[in-house]
Design a protein around this motif. Structure first.
Motif, PDB file in Angstrom:
ATOM      1  N   ALA A 128       0.817  -1.214   0.000  1.00  0.00           N
ATOM      2  CA  ALA A 128       0.000   0.000   0.000  1.00  0.00           C
ATOM      3  C   ALA A 128       0.850   1.263   0.000  1.00  0.00           C
ATOM      4  CB  ALA A 128      -0.929   0.002   1.218  1.00  0.00           C
ATOM      5  N   ALA A 129       2.120   1.146   0.385  1.00  0.00           N
ATOM      6  CA  ALA A 129       2.984   2.331   0.473  1.00  0.00           C
ATOM      7  C   ALA A 129       3.465   2.807  -0.888  1.00  0.00           C
ATOM      8  CB  ALA A 129       4.186   2.033   1.355  1.00  0.00           C
ATOM      9  N   ASP A 130       3.397   1.963  -1.898  1.00  0.00           N
ATOM     10  CA  ASP A 130       3.859   2.321  -3.248  1.00  0.00           C
ATOM     11  C   ASP A 130       5.293   2.833  -3.218  1.00  0.00           C
ATOM     12  OD1 ASP A 130       3.808   2.705  -5.987  1.00  0.00           O
ATOM     13  OD2 ASP A 130       2.998   4.727  -5.845  1.00  0.00           O
ATOM     14  N   GLY A 131       6.191   1.944  -2.817  1.00  0.00           N
ATOM     15  CA  GLY A 131       7.600   2.313  -2.754  1.00  0.00           C
ATOM     16  C   GLY A 131       8.219   1.973  -1.412  1.00  0.00           C
ATOM     17  N   ALA A 132       7.716   0.914  -0.775  1.00  0.00           N
ATOM     18  CA  ALA A 132       8.233   0.516   0.533  1.00  0.00           C
ATOM     19  C   ALA A 132       9.583  -0.176   0.397  1.00  0.00           C
ATOM     20  CB  ALA A 132       7.245  -0.422   1.228  1.00  0.00           C
ATOM     21  N   ARG A 133      10.323  -0.197   1.507  1.00  0.00           N
ATOM     22  CA  ARG A 133      11.596  -0.905   1.556  1.00  0.00           C
ATOM     23  C   ARG A 133      11.621  -1.843   2.757  1.00  0.00           C
ATOM     24  NH1 ARG A 133      16.095   3.783   0.026  1.00  0.00           N
ATOM     25  NH2 ARG A 133      15.153   4.332  -1.983  1.00  0.00           N
ATOM     26  N   VAL A 134      12.110  -3.046   2.512  1.00  0.00           N
ATOM     27  CA  VAL A 134      12.312  -4.034   3.573  1.00  0.00           C
ATOM     28  C   VAL A 134      13.803  -4.341   3.614  1.00  0.00           C
ATOM     29  CG1 VAL A 134      11.798  -6.353   4.409  1.00  0.00           C
ATOM     30  CG2 VAL A 134      10.035  -5.047   3.186  1.00  0.00           C
ATOM     31  N   LEU A 135      14.397  -4.252   4.807  1.00  0.00           N
ATOM     32  CA  LEU A 135      15.822  -4.536   4.972  1.00  0.00           C
ATOM     33  C   LEU A 135      15.997  -5.619   6.027  1.00  0.00           C
ATOM     34  CD1 LEU A 135      17.329  -0.923   4.974  1.00  0.00           C
ATOM     35  CD2 LEU A 135      17.387  -2.578   3.118  1.00  0.00           C
ATOM     36  N   ASN A 136      16.654  -6.710   5.643  1.00  0.00           N
ATOM     37  CA  ASN A 136      16.946  -7.806   6.563  1.00  0.00           C
ATOM     38  C   ASN A 136      18.408  -7.750   6.995  1.00  0.00           C
ATOM     39  OD1 ASN A 136      14.404  -8.855   6.352  1.00  0.00           O
ATOM     40  ND2 ASN A 136      15.011 -10.793   5.443  1.00  0.00           N
ATOM     41  N   LEU A 137      18.646  -7.684   8.285  1.00  0.00           N
ATOM     42  CA  LEU A 137      20.006  -7.750   8.798  1.00  0.00           C
ATOM     43  C   LEU A 137      20.550  -9.165   8.646  1.00  0.00           C
ATOM     44  CD1 LEU A 137      22.397  -6.525  10.420  1.00  0.00           C
ATOM     45  CD2 LEU A 137      21.168  -7.227  12.499  1.00  0.00           C
ATOM     46  N   THR A 138      21.749  -9.290   8.117  1.00  0.00           N
ATOM     47  CA  THR A 138      22.425 -10.579   8.021  1.00  0.00           C
ATOM     48  C   THR A 138      23.919 -10.367   8.199  1.00  0.00           C
ATOM     49  OG1 THR A 138      22.622 -12.606   6.695  1.00  0.00           O
ATOM     50  CG2 THR A 138      22.674 -10.517   5.497  1.00  0.00           C
ATOM     51  N   TYR A 139      24.721 -11.390   7.893  1.00  0.00           N
ATOM     52  CA  TYR A 139      26.162 -11.318   8.136  1.00  0.00           C
ATOM     53  C   TYR A 139      26.937 -12.014   7.029  1.00  0.00           C
ATOM     54  CZ  TYR A 139      24.458 -10.078  12.708  1.00  0.00           C
ATOM     55  OH  TYR A 139      23.793  -9.460  13.723  1.00  0.00           O
ATOM     56  N   GLU A 140      28.210 -11.649   6.916  1.00  0.00           N
ATOM     57  CA  GLU A 140      29.089 -12.313   5.960  1.00  0.00           C
ATOM     58  C   GLU A 140      29.252 -13.797   6.283  1.00  0.00           C
ATOM     59  OE1 GLU A 140      31.604 -11.185   3.007  1.00  0.00           O
ATOM     60  OE2 GLU A 140      29.443 -10.925   2.948  1.00  0.00           O
ATOM     61  N   SER A 141      28.969 -14.186   7.515  1.00  0.00           N
ATOM     62  CA  SER A 141      29.068 -15.597   7.899  1.00  0.00           C
ATOM     63  C   SER A 141      28.082 -16.476   7.134  1.00  0.00           C
ATOM     64  CB  SER A 141      28.848 -15.752   9.401  1.00  0.00           C
ATOM     65  OG  SER A 141      27.591 -15.219   9.786  1.00  0.00           O
ATOM     66  N   HIS A 142      27.150 -15.857   6.383  1.00  0.00           N
ATOM     67  CA  HIS A 142      26.233 -16.672   5.579  1.00  0.00           C
ATOM     68  C   HIS A 142      26.997 -17.513   4.564  1.00  0.00           C
ATOM     69  CE1 HIS A 142      26.758 -13.580   2.394  1.00  0.00           C
ATOM     70  NE2 HIS A 142      26.388 -14.541   1.574  1.00  0.00           N
ATOM     71  N   ARG A 143      28.206 -17.059   4.200  1.00  0.00           N
ATOM     72  CA  ARG A 143      29.006 -17.779   3.203  1.00  0.00           C
ATOM     73  C   ARG A 143      29.483 -19.130   3.738  1.00  0.00           C
ATOM     74  NH1 ARG A 143      29.845 -14.049  -0.770  1.00  0.00           N
ATOM     75  NH2 ARG A 143      29.717 -11.854  -0.132  1.00  0.00           N
ATOM     76  N   LEU A 144      29.512 -19.274   5.046  1.00  0.00           N
ATOM     77  CA  LEU A 144      29.935 -20.520   5.672  1.00  0.00           C
ATOM     78  C   LEU A 144      28.746 -21.336   6.160  1.00  0.00           C
ATOM     79  CD1 LEU A 144      32.878 -19.043   7.804  1.00  0.00           C
ATOM     80  CD2 LEU A 144      33.030 -20.192   5.579  1.00  0.00           C
ATOM     81  N   GLY A 145      27.546 -20.813   5.931  1.00  0.00           N
ATOM     82  CA  GLY A 145      26.351 -21.452   6.457  1.00  0.00           C
ATOM     83  C   GLY A 145      25.793 -22.529   5.557  1.00  0.00           C
ATOM     84  N   ALA A 146      24.955 -23.362   6.137  1.00  0.00           N
ATOM     85  CA  ALA A 146      24.224 -24.398   5.407  1.00  0.00           C
ATOM     86  C   ALA A 146      22.878 -24.562   6.092  1.00  0.00           C
ATOM     87  CB  ALA A 146      24.995 -25.712   5.410  1.00  0.00           C
ATOM     88  N   ILE A 147      21.894 -25.020   5.346  1.00  0.00           N
ATOM     89  CA  ILE A 147      20.565 -25.227   5.909  1.00  0.00           C
ATOM     90  C   ILE A 147      20.169 -26.682   5.715  1.00  0.00           C
ATOM     91  CG2 ILE A 147      18.125 -24.598   5.807  1.00  0.00           C
ATOM     92  CD1 ILE A 147      18.989 -21.844   4.799  1.00  0.00           C
TER      93      ILE A 147
END
Length: 293
Positions: A128-147
């Motif tokens: 509804a905002a017509d131009g909203a922004r969502v920002l998720n905090l994360t880390y460079e450690s994602h490169r070593l991560g697995a799910i």
């Protein structure tokens, strides 16, 4: 800015409070979404005083309770007409593996499922905002991560280091998938890192340091002027207008881990989160295709 409504999770301390203060000083209506009632109320009073902005609202939510997350999101849906900025900054890490009341591992529940569900439930206000922004905090450690999709709670191989790396990867991955699903709605979605190293990525934490680490993970957030200014620029600057689905490291667009560009991987994570929360968003482009068919 006076017409902007900005939601900041984890706004009672650290980077979340600093971001909320910056937005408030710009004149925006700031909604502090916090999980510690006493600390949050003190932070709100302090924030109003420091920003000289009375338009500071407070929502207390239990990030471990999906029912409470949905209830508080519903309150927001009825109270506001749009959300222009959503900063997913709330985080907490737990060195000892325990489950929530609904049987979810705490690190995954708090840091992945909670922001996923909260953002999904508020998607209509973002659009509804017509131009909203969502920002998720994360880390460079994602490169070593697995799910481990069959065991995201790390039942058989738990360590705080691996739990944090999994969180970092998951928060980035579902940001990309959210961006894909909201493509065409005017909502821009990014994952970002301030460049700080999370303590949990350094080494496995011995049990006798449990309370020391628990305290450290509450107050270690990046509050340097550089980090705060970068985050505010990502949230407000025209430099990032209509630029979406990016990973920003210290304000610069860089490539994230190769696995995060695998659409099947991102969709699988999304479906895993959807199964654990009973919440999802149908891709906007898919809805358009159905309407035209």
């Amino acid at each position: 800015m006076e017409e902007m409504i900005c939601l900041v999770t984890g706004a009672e301390s650290g980077l979340g409070y600093a971001a909320a203060r910056g937005l408030a000083r710009e004149g925006a209506t700031v909604v502090m979404v916090c999980d510690h009632q006493k600390r949050a109320r003190k932070a709100r009073v302090k924030l109003i005083g420091e920003s000289q902005n009375p338009n500071i609202d407070l929502i207390i939510v239990d990030w471990f309770s999906q029912e409470d997350i949905k209830a508080k999101a519903n309150e927001i849906l009825h109270q506001y007409h749009a959300i222009h900025v959503l900063l997913n900054l709330a985080e907490a890490y737990f060195p000892i593996r325990k489950l929530t009341g609904s049987g979810k591992e705490r690190n995954f529940a708090y840091n992945v499922l909670a922001p996923y569900l909260f953002t999904n439930e508020l998607s209509s206000l973002l659009m509804a905002a017509d131009g909203a922004r969502v920002l998720n905090l994360t880390y460079e450690s994602h490169r070593l991560g697995a799910i481990n999709f069959s065991d995201p709670g790390l039942k058989y191989n738990f360590s705080i280091r691996d739990a944090q790396r999994q969180v970092a990867l998951a928060r980035l991955s579902w940001a990309y998938e959210l961006n894909r699903r909201l493509a065409g709605t005017g909502v821009d979605v990014h994952a970002f890192s301030t460049g700080a190293r999370h303590p949990a990525t350094i080494k496995q934490v011995p049990s006798f340091l449990y309370w020391t680490v628990k305290l450290a993970t509450r107050f270690w957030e990046r509050t340097s002027e550089e980090s705060i200014n970068t985050l505010l620029r990502l949230a407000l600057s025209d430099d990032y207008e209509r630029l979406s689905g990016k990973y920003l490291f210290r304000g610069q667009i860089i490539k994230s881990s190769p696995i995060t560009y695998n659409q099947e991987f991102n969709q699988q994570l999304w479906e895993t989160c959807a199964a654990h929360t009973e919440s999802s968003i149908v891709a906007y482009q898919e809805i358009q295709a159905m309407l035209l068919s």
